[in-house]
Write a protein that holds these residues in place. Structure first.
Motif, PDB file in Angstrom:
ATOM      1  N   LEU A  22      -1.069   8.321  -1.255  1.00  0.00           N
ATOM      2  CA  LEU A  22      -0.840   9.474  -2.135  1.00  0.00           C
ATOM      3  C   LEU A  22      -1.983  10.462  -1.993  1.00  0.00           C
ATOM      4  CD1 LEU A  22       0.375   7.754  -5.450  1.00  0.00           C
ATOM      5  CD2 LEU A  22       1.791   8.865  -3.709  1.00  0.00           C
ATOM      6  N   HIS A  32      -4.482  10.019   1.012  1.00  0.00           N
ATOM      7  CA  HIS A  32      -3.546  10.570   2.002  1.00  0.00           C
ATOM      8  C   HIS A  32      -4.295  11.101   3.227  1.00  0.00           C
ATOM      9  CE1 HIS A  32       0.323  11.886   3.352  1.00  0.00           C
ATOM     10  NE2 HIS A  32       0.867  11.738   2.149  1.00  0.00           N
ATOM     11  N   SER A  56       0.835  -1.205   0.000  1.00  0.00           N
ATOM     12  CA  SER A  56       0.000   0.000   0.000  1.00  0.00           C
ATOM     13  C   SER A  56       0.873   1.259   0.000  1.00  0.00           C
ATOM     14  CB  SER A  56      -0.906   0.011   1.233  1.00  0.00           C
ATOM     15  OG  SER A  56      -0.143  -0.026   2.426  1.00  0.00           O
ATOM     16  N   ILE A  96      -3.148   2.058  -3.982  1.00  0.00           N
ATOM     17  CA  ILE A  96      -3.117   3.485  -3.631  1.00  0.00           C
ATOM     18  C   ILE A  96      -4.155   3.767  -2.553  1.00  0.00           C
ATOM     19  CG2 ILE A  96      -3.336   5.840  -4.488  1.00  0.00           C
ATOM     20  CD1 ILE A  96      -0.932   4.305  -5.584  1.00  0.00           C
ATOM     21  N   LEU A 120       4.839   8.739  -9.343  1.00  0.00           N
ATOM     22  CA  LEU A 120       4.231   7.733 -10.215  1.00  0.00           C
ATOM     23  C   LEU A 120       5.159   7.391 -11.370  1.00  0.00           C
ATOM     24  CD1 LEU A 120       0.561   9.101 -10.345  1.00  0.00           C
ATOM     25  CD2 LEU A 120       1.448   7.181  -8.987  1.00  0.00           C
TER      26      LEU A 120
END
Length: 568
Positions: free
Chosen positions: A139, A164, A136, A161, A148
Motif C-alpha cells: 500500500l 508501495h 503481504s 503492510i 482498508l
C-alpha cells in the motif's frame, strides 16, 4: 422635425452606459491565480482541468490555474491544508483526514466509483479478501481508505503492510502477495503483458465509495466562497467538455502536458474513466448527501474515525451569501439596465412622434382619395379650374377633380347612392377629354374618342388612376402635335377575360421608345404613368411608327395584391 433632439438625448444615455460599464467589469480584468495539487503525473485522470484551461472556462471566471503534478512523496491533503495549494484531488480518505483534525472541505466527487483495487497473481490461491490473511499487501499509505475498509468489513486483521514500490513487476515476480493498483493504470499493464492476475474490488464487498474527490481548505471556503464556486463550476464544465471530446483531449495531453506513454494506454484510461464517472447516467460532479453520510457511517462503524465528522461541515455549500463586492456589482448592473430601459422608452417616444409627423404628410394622398369619394356621394360642387399635374410632397394630379361633378350628375340619373362607388368609364373619358381640350383653349377639338357602345363599369378606385394616365397622355399629345398633323385618337376597347385596352395616338414626330422605358428622366409625367400602371396591375406598350401610340392594358377589377392610386 424632432430628429436633432432625439440624437442629443440618445447620446446622453449612451454616454451614461459607457461610463457604467467599465465600473462593472473593472474587477474582472486581472485573473486570480490558484494552484491545484494533482494526485499523480499528467494523464487523462485530470482531463477536466486541462479542458477548463484550454477552453478558457477558468479565464472567463477570472481565474488563472496552475496544475502541480503529484508523486509518491506528495500528500495532496497536506499541500492544501498548509495553503501551498488552493485545491487538490484525493479520495474519500478526506473523511478520515477531517476526523484527524485537518480542516478540509469537499467540493465534489469527480469519479462516482473508486478506481483503487487490489491485484493478486493469477497463479496464487487468493480469490477473496479472506485469503490474504497472514499475507503481504503493498500500500502507498495515502488514499486507500476504501481498501482498508474492505478488509475491516471482512474482519481481516492479520495482513502485513509493505510500502508501495510502484513497480508492477514486484507482484509478477512474487515479491509481494497483493498490491493496490488503479483500474485506469496498472491493470492495463497487466493485460498488455498478458500476465495472469485477479482483482479484488471493494465495491463487490459493500464498499462502493466515490473515487477522485475535489477539495479545498476550510479557510479558503470561508474567506472566498465566490472564488471556490467559480473554480468548481469551471472545473465541472471542463469535465463535460473532456468527456465529449476525448480524442482532442488526448492530443492535448500528449502535445502540451508531456505524456510519454502510448496512445493506446491513454485511450484505455479515458474509457475506464468514463465508466467510473457514470457518463450518460449522471453529470460530472454529481454528489449525494445521503451517500456521503453512508460513507461516513461506514468508516465510523469500522473504527476508522478518531472522532465524529459532521457532514454539514465537510461538504461545501454551492449557494453562499453574496459578498459586498458581488452586491455592489449587481447594483451597478441593475443601474445600467435601468438606464438602458429609459433610453429605449424615450427613443420609442420620440421615434413615434417622428412617425406621426411623417404619416400626417404621407396621409395627404389618402385624404385626396377620400375627398373625391365624398364629392361623388354628396354631389358637392367642385371648381372646374382645379386641373394640374402632380407636384412635390405626395400630391397627385388634381385635374380629375373637376370631372367629379359631371360624373356624379350622370350617375344620379341611373343609379342610387349605394352604387355610386362604380362609374361608366366611357362617359368618364369623354368628360376628361373635353376638359383637357378646354384647358388648352382648343376652339375645335382635335381629339376623337372611340369607346364601346355599351357601358364599361369600373370601381372609382380604378377610374381615378386611369383618368390620371389618360390626362397625362392626352396633355402630352396636345403639347407635341399641331392641328396640321391631324387628329389625336383615344380608343377604349373591352377584350375577353375582363381586360381593357386604352390607347392614345397622334401623328406627331414620334418619341424615342428607349426614353419611355428609361427609369431616370427629367420629366415627372413618364414616371407617374409607369407608377400608376404598376399599381393597377397593367402594362404599357409604345409605338413610334407614323407618330406616337401608347397603349395601356389593365384588368377591370381591382387586384387584391395591388394598391390602386399613389401610396408613399
Amino acid at each position: 422635425m424632432m430628429l436633432p433632439n432625439i440624437h442629443i438625448k440618445r447620446n446622453k444615455f449612451l454616454l451614461l452606459c459607457c461610463l457604467l460599464l467599465p465600473v462593472i467589469t473593472a474587477s474582472g480584468d486581472e485573473l486570480r491565480k490558484v494552484r491545484v495539487q494533482l494526485k499523480w503525473t499528467h494523464q487523462f485522470q485530470f482531463a477536466g482541468f486541462y479542458a477548463a484551461i484550454d477552453q478558457c472556462y477558468y479565464a472567463k471566471r477570472g481565474l488563472k490555474v496552475e496544475l502541480r503534478e503529484g508523486n509518491p512523496e506528495i500528500r495532496p491533503t497536506n499541500e492544501v491544508v498548509s495553503r501551498r495549494a488552493d485545491f487538490g484531488i484525493n479520495t474519500t480518505d478526506l473523511i478520515v483526514h477531517r476526523a484527524l483534525g485537518k480542516p478540509i472541505v469537499i467540493l465534489a466527487p469527480i469519479f462516482q466509483h473508486s478506481s483503487q483495487v487490489v491485484a493478486v497473481s493469477g497463479k496464487s490461491d487468493i480469490y477473496e479478501p479472506c485469503n490474504l490473511e497472514g499475507k503481504s499487501l503493498m500500500l502507498s499509505g495515502d488514499g486507500e481508505a476504501s481498501i482498508l475498509a474492505m478488509f475491516r468489513s471482512q474482519e481481516i486483521t492479520d495482513i502485513r503492510i509493505v510500502p508501495h514500490s510502484w513497480d508492477i513487476m514486484d507482484l509478477v515476480n512474487g515479491k509481494v502477495d497483493a498490491m493496490s493498483v488503479y483500474l485506469t493504470g496498472e491493470v492495463y499493464t497487466l493485460r498488455r503483458l498478458k500476465l495472469p492476475f485477479r482483482i479484488l474490488r471493494p465495491e463487490n464487498y459493500g464498499i462502493d465509495f466515490y473515487g477522485d474527490v475535489l477539495f479545498t481548505s476550510e479557510a479558503l471556503a470561508t474567506e472566498d466562497a465566490d472564488l471556490v464556486n467559480r473554480f468548481l463550476t469551471a472545473t465541472l464544465e471542463g469535465w463535460q467538455y473532456a468527456l465529449k471530446n476525448k480524442e482532442a483531449m488526448m492530443d492535448l495531453i500528449i502535445e502540451k502536458y508531456g505524456y510519454h506513454d502510448s496512445l493506446e494506454r491513454l485511450r484505455y484510461e479515458s474509457d475506464m474513466i468514463s465508466t467510473l464517472m457514470g457518463e450518460g447516467i449522471v453529470r460530472p460532479g454529481h454528489s449525494s448527501t445521503s451517500r456521503w453520510q453512508h460513507i461516513i457511517d461506514t468508516y465510523d462503524s469500522l473504527g476508522m474515525l478518531s472522532r465524529p465528522v459532521d457532514i454539514k461541515q465537510i461538504l461545501f455549500q454551492r449557494s453562499p451569501k453574496l459578498s459586498h463586492t458581488q452586491r455592489t456589482a449587481i447594483f451597478l448592473l441593475l443601474t445600467a439596465l435601468l438606464a438602458l430601459f429609459l433610453f429605449f422608452v424615450l427613443s420609442r417616444f420620440f421615434t413615434a412622434t417622428l412617425w406621426r409627423e411623417m404619416e400626417h404628410k404621407v396621409g395627404r394622398q389618402n385624404e385626396l382619395d377620400t375627398f373625391i369619394k365624398f364629392c361623388l356621394l354628396t354631389n358637392t360642387e367642385l371648381p372646374q379650374t382645379v386641373h394640374r399635374r402632380v407636384i412635390d410632397n405626395l400630391q397627385i394630379i388634381d385635374n380629375i377633380i373637376p370631372v367629379a361633378e359631371s360624373v356624379t350628375q350622370k350617375n344620379s340619373h341611373h343609379e342610387n347612392r349605394k352604387n355610386i362607388e362604380h362609374i361608366d368609364l366611357c362617359s368618364y373619358l369623354h368628360d376628361l377629354v373635353s376638359l383637357t381640350d378646354r384647358n388648352f383653349n382648343e376652339e375645335e377639338s382635335r381629339t376623337i374618342v372611340n369607346v364601346p357602345r355599351f357601358p364599361v363599369i369600373v370601381p372609382i378606385e380604378l377610374a381615378v388612376p386611369i383618368g390620371l394616365i389618360t390626362v397625362e397622355l392626352h396633355t402630352n399629345a396636345l403639347k407635341h402635335t399641331s392641328a396640321k398633323e391631324g387628329k389625336i385618337r383615344i380608343t377604349l376597347k373591352q377584350e375577353e377575360n375582363e381586360i381593357c385596352t386604352l390607347s392614345v395616338g397622334d401623328r406627331g414626330a414620334g418619341m424615342d421608345e428607349k426614353l419611355f422605358h428609361h427609369k431616370r428622366t427629367k420629366t415627372t409625367g413618364l414616371p407617374l404613368i409607369q407608377l400608376l400602371t404598376k399599381q393597377i396591375g397593367g402594362s404599357l406598350e409604345v409605338s413610334s411608327r407614323n407618330g406616337t401610340s401608347i397603349t395601356l392594358r389593365f384588368p377591370l377589377r381591382k387586384q387584391k395584391e395591388k394598391t390602386i392610386g399613389i401610396r408613399s
